[in-house]
Design a protein around this motif. Structure first.
Motif, PDB file in Angstrom:
ATOM      1  N   VAL A   1       3.148  10.703   6.986  1.00 28.31           N
ATOM      2  CA  VAL A   1       1.860  10.308   6.408  1.00 28.31           C
ATOM      3  C   VAL A   1       0.737  11.252   6.867  1.00 28.31           C
ATOM      4  O   VAL A   1       0.575  11.509   8.057  1.00 28.31           O
ATOM      5  CB  VAL A   1       1.531   8.850   6.784  1.00 28.31           C
TER       6      VAL A   1
ATOM      7  N   GLN B   1      -8.832   6.698  -4.624  1.00 30.68           N
ATOM      8  CA  GLN B   1      -9.238   5.400  -5.176  1.00 30.68           C
ATOM      9  C   GLN B   1     -10.217   5.578  -6.329  1.00 30.68           C
ATOM     10  O   GLN B   1     -10.276   4.755  -7.237  1.00 30.68           O
ATOM     11  CB  GLN B   1      -9.875   4.528  -4.086  1.00 30.68           C
TER      12      GLN B   1
ATOM     13  N   HIS C   1       6.460   8.127  -6.611  1.00 28.84           N
ATOM     14  CA  HIS C   1       7.115   7.090  -5.802  1.00 28.84           C
ATOM     15  C   HIS C   1       8.599   7.448  -5.746  1.00 28.84           C
ATOM     16  O   HIS C   1       9.284   7.406  -6.759  1.00 28.84           O
ATOM     17  CB  HIS C   1       6.901   5.722  -6.449  1.00 28.84           C
TER      18      HIS C   1
ATOM     19  N   LEU D   1       1.521   9.930   1.494  1.00 27.85           N
ATOM     20  CA  LEU D   1       0.624   8.789   1.677  1.00 27.85           C
ATOM     21  C   LEU D   1       1.340   7.616   2.337  1.00 27.85           C
ATOM     22  O   LEU D   1       0.727   6.782   2.998  1.00 27.85           O
ATOM     23  CB  LEU D   1       0.054   8.344   0.321  1.00 27.85           C
ATOM     24  N   LYS D   2       2.660   7.560   2.138  1.00 29.46           N
ATOM     25  CA  LYS D   2       3.445   6.466   2.717  1.00 29.46           C
ATOM     26  C   LYS D   2       4.871   6.966   2.899  1.00 29.46           C
ATOM     27  O   LYS D   2       5.369   7.724   2.051  1.00 29.46           O
ATOM     28  CB  LYS D   2       3.422   5.274   1.767  1.00 29.46           C
TER      29      LYS D   2
ATOM     30  N   CYS E   1       8.996   6.609  -0.307  1.00 30.19           N
ATOM     31  CA  CYS E   1       7.970   7.608  -0.010  1.00 30.19           C
ATOM     32  C   CYS E   1       6.995   7.690  -1.185  1.00 30.19           C
ATOM     33  O   CYS E   1       7.399   7.794  -2.342  1.00 30.19           O
ATOM     34  CB  CYS E   1       8.614   8.970   0.234  1.00 30.19           C
TER      35      CYS E   1
ATOM     36  N   CYS F   1       3.794   9.929  -2.503  1.00 29.20           N
ATOM     37  CA  CYS F   1       3.007  11.131  -2.242  1.00 29.20           C
ATOM     38  C   CYS F   1       2.215  11.565  -3.465  1.00 29.20           C
ATOM     39  O   CYS F   1       2.498  11.157  -4.594  1.00 29.20           O
ATOM     40  CB  CYS F   1       3.874  12.264  -1.703  1.00 29.20           C
TER      41      CYS F   1
ATOM     42  N   ARG G   1      -5.931  -0.533  -5.312  1.00 27.48           N
ATOM     43  CA  ARG G   1      -4.662  -1.205  -5.014  1.00 27.48           C
ATOM     44  C   ARG G   1      -3.475  -0.427  -5.573  1.00 27.48           C
ATOM     45  O   ARG G   1      -3.391  -0.154  -6.769  1.00 27.48           O
ATOM     46  CB  ARG G   1      -4.670  -2.617  -5.593  1.00 27.48           C
ATOM     47  N   LEU G   2      -2.556  -0.143  -4.673  1.00 34.73           N
ATOM     48  CA  LEU G   2      -1.333   0.555  -5.061  1.00 34.73           C
ATOM     49  C   LEU G   2      -0.549  -0.269  -6.089  1.00 34.73           C
ATOM     50  O   LEU G   2       0.108   0.276  -6.974  1.00 34.73           O
ATOM     51  CB  LEU G   2      -0.486   0.778  -3.798  1.00 34.73           C
TER      52      LEU G   2
ATOM     53  N   SER H   1      -6.473   0.924   2.311  1.00 37.82           N
ATOM     54  CA  SER H   1      -5.402   1.086   1.327  1.00 37.82           C
ATOM     55  C   SER H   1      -4.537   2.271   1.709  1.00 37.82           C
ATOM     56  O   SER H   1      -4.950   3.125   2.495  1.00 37.82           O
ATOM     57  CB  SER H   1      -6.027   1.310  -0.053  1.00 37.82           C
ATOM     58  N   VAL H   2      -3.336   2.303   1.141  1.00 38.00           N
ATOM     59  CA  VAL H   2      -2.488   3.482   1.280  1.00 38.00           C
ATOM     60  C   VAL H   2      -3.191   4.683   0.638  1.00 38.00           C
ATOM     61  O   VAL H   2      -3.009   5.823   1.038  1.00 38.00           O
ATOM     62  CB  VAL H   2      -1.122   3.218   0.597  1.00 38.00           C
ATOM     63  N   LEU H   3      -4.027   4.385  -0.366  1.00 42.55           N
ATOM     64  CA  LEU H   3      -4.704   5.446  -1.107  1.00 42.55           C
ATOM     65  C   LEU H   3      -6.010   5.828  -0.412  1.00 42.55           C
ATOM     66  O   LEU H   3      -6.887   4.987  -0.245  1.00 42.55           O
ATOM     67  CB  LEU H   3      -5.013   4.984  -2.535  1.00 42.55           C
TER      68      LEU H   3
END
Lengths: 215, 217
Positions: free
Chosen positions: A167, A97, A133, A154-155, A189, A191, A103-104, A90-92
């Motif tokens: 990242v 998590q 976000h 994170l993304k 982005c 974070c 799940r984002l 995951s992005v997380l």
């Protein structure tokens, strides 16, 4: 993953010592999950903790301390056995998590203005941990800080006058830093930001809106 | 009641066993009380913990308890907990040492370091009543083959680390005190620590790289 911006040594020491408040511990654990350099440093500081205990003062135990400990060992374990669920890719990172799920897409966002969305995490203490976000190309308004602010990407990526953060990078800023983070133009982005006190926005209008937005 | 004789060869009465690492252990059990008489030739905590891990050895646990439990209690009291809360938490930590002995991997950490991390987490959980976010664990552990060389290096690094701490300048000792027994200031959190952990850090970094390499294969 190439990481250019790391936790400060002081933060890693305090994380390993267990003296950081929960929200800072969370962002430290998330960065360490992504960064071998800081993981190695944290492990070294834990070894320091071992030496501190080994070398430290002893306190006299109660007379039946060992017998009581054996009794605890024999007692049936309370509660359910801890089941460690493997974390989904995951992005997380894994520690996040535990707070938000894997799940984002399931994160419950709240709009805070200018297309920026946030989700505040439940942590103990006076700090606030929030997932942010930021839409591609968007600038988060110029603001000062009430204390130590940590931001982990994170993304995507953002830039401010101190540099570009991709990242895994973490920005460590204090009240002396005034910055306008701008998300890269080609990607949103995401974070994790931890602040110690409410951000203080500079313009009168932003100050007036701050309680409303909850930033 | 525990009686511990260190480096006294004639202190032992009755039947006893000598473990392969030169530690003489004797247990005499009366009701709920354990009487442990032991002669510790060498404080090989790793060997003792592996005996707990592999054989549920109560005498080996007693020796670890005698050394670590008073130090854990001292650590907790110095962190601001009451004597009774610290006693309770120290017993809890040592019971966790028994139950989690199967997770101990001497090629990753010394016994003192491992015990410290358990005590730290219990302090946060039980005394501060906060969560302790942990990094994603890496898939290395007791299931991986034990590397004797790595274990020895970890032990040596810890010995030299303890020696290095003893010779630190006052300001660095003060920083360690604050980090482990109080809160660091914002300024201290942002600073370099200047602590002499260079070799141990690069060794751990190398081990992580080897592990990543193995995972890629």
């Amino acid at each position: 993953m190439s990481i250019n911006h790391h936790l400060s040594e002081g933060l890693i020491l305090a994380y390993a010592a267990g003296s950081l408040p929960e929200a800072y511990s969370l962002i430290a654990a998330a960065h360490i999950s992504m960064c071998d350099d800081c993981r190695a440093a944290a492990t070294a500081y834990e070894a320091l903790g071992g030496a501190v205990i080994d070398d430290g003062d002893s306190a006299a135990l109660c007379q039946d301390s060992l017998a009581k400990t054996f009794a605890r060992i024999s007692a049936p374990a309370l509660g359910l056995p801890v089941v460690v669920t493997p974390k989904a890719p995951s992005v997380l990172p894994a520690p996040l998590q535990d707070y938000l799920g894997a799940r984002l897409e399931d994160v419950k966002w709240r709009n805070v203005g200018m297309g920026v969305r946030q989700c505040v995490l439940k942590t103990k203490g006076s700090q606030t941990a929030r997932l942010l976000h930021i839409p591609a190309g968007t600038a988060v308004p110029d603001h000062g800080h009430g204390g130590l602010e940590l931001t982990l990407v994170l993304k995507g990526a953002f830039s401010d006058k101190t540099g570009r953060f991709g990242v895994g990078d973490v920005e460590v800023a204090d009240q002396s830093v005034e910055h306008t983070p701008v998300a890269d133009p080609d990607m949103d982005c995401i974070c994790l930001a931890v602040t110690d006190a409410p951000l203080r926005f500079k313009s009168f209008l932003q100050r007036a809106l701050q309680p409303f937005f909850g930033i | 009641m525990i009686t511990c004789y260190e480096n006294v060869k004639e202190a032992v009465v009755g039947p006893s066993t000598r473990s392969e690492n030169g530690i003489l252990l004797q247990i005499d059990r009366h009701g709920t009380q354990d009487h442990v008489i032991m002669e510790v030739m060498d404080k090989d905590w790793t060997a003792l913990l592996l005996r707990v891990r592999d054989h549920q050895d109560r005498a080996a646990f007693g020796a670890l308890f005698t050394h670590f439990a008073p130090r854990i209690k001292g650590f907790l009291m110095k962190s601001g907990s009451s004597a009774s809360a610290s006693e309770d938490c120290a017993q809890d930590v040592m019971a966790t040492v028994w139950h989690k002995a199967h997770l101990f991997d001497p090629s990753r950490a010394s016994v003192a370091t491992w015990v410290f991390t358990i005590a730290r987490n219990r302090r946060i959980d039980v005394i501060r009543k906060e969560r302790r976010p942990e990094p994603e664990d890496l898939p290395w552990g007791p299931q991986a083959t034990l590397d004797q060389g790595e274990a020895l290096i970890i032990a040596q690094e810890n010995d030299s680390l303890a020696a290095a701490i003893a010779t630190l300048p006052q300001n660095q000792r003060a920083l360690i005190e604050r980090a482990f027994f109080a809160d660091l200031s914002h300024a201290q959190l942002m600073q370099e620590t200047g602590l002499p952990l260079g070799t141990i850090k690069s060794r751990i970094r190398l081990a992580l790289e080897r592990l990543r390499h193995k995972m890629m294969q």
